[in-house]
Design a protein around this motif. Sequence first.
Motif: not given
Length: 296
Positions: A101-116
């Motif tokens: 669960g923790g790795t997925i949250v961090v992965l999502w935040l990384g993808a969010l950074t790329i989207a921004i």
Amino acid sequence: MGGLALVSAVGLAVDDRVLVGVPIWSKPFKFSVSLLAYALSLAWMLTLLPTGRRVAWWAGTVVAATGSAEMVLITLQVIRGKQSHFNQATPFDNAVFQIMGGTIVVLWLGALTIAILLLRARILDRTMAWAVRLSSLIALAGAALGFLMVRPTSEQLAQDDAPVVGAHAVGVPDGGPSLPLTGWAETGGDLRIPHFFGMHALQVLPLLVLVLAALAPRFARLADERVRLRLTLTASAAYTATFALLTWQALRGQALFAPDGATLAGAGAIVLLGGAATALSLRQASPSPTRPEEVV
């Protein structure tokens, strides 16, 4: 992910164990293929950035590292013959799921950074720029549906120490009758359907732009960039609406191939409005007015 997909394919052929109603190696196989497509798409999108590449490199590395960690844990549980997601049967199993669960949250935040970064980037090809931006946002929404799956069901809440907390299916238990290949619930809702559909906007919409560009020499209207842009925005809107409809259908515990009247009405509206918008998009854009100084 490519290597793990091959290993999982071998596992499907030689290991006849079944877990939660499906072959035990099906989860790492599906996840590795999906992450392979996802990672390749993100890596290509990073090449479009004119600035912010250092931040993008770190964000991409975070996505790759956390995705790899997730797959290591999923494969570990397959080897042990245990369920990876939602498993709280033992302290070890619970620890594995919490780390996942923790790795997925961090992965999502990384993808969010790329989207921004993609939203702020000045990409020269406007059509591709919007396809990349919108697909990354839809993919983020699709990935975020995974957070809904960790909610305990009413049956699990009724148990004091439920060994499994959370579910993919809605209205029916996980492990029941499922669709071939995908393993999605056949008799009830399944959040994996909009989760999958949303995440893979990352491939579908940019591919659409490439197809339109390839067809442009044969079809005069497609040679106009404004027409291609309108078609891309129309497709993005239709894709978003379909994603929302699939999410709504799943949350109501409704099987994908057993839609009720409301779902069919929503699908019909998407088809009709999408078709009308496509027809309008294909209208030849009017030429720009000639400025006086350009007249010879």
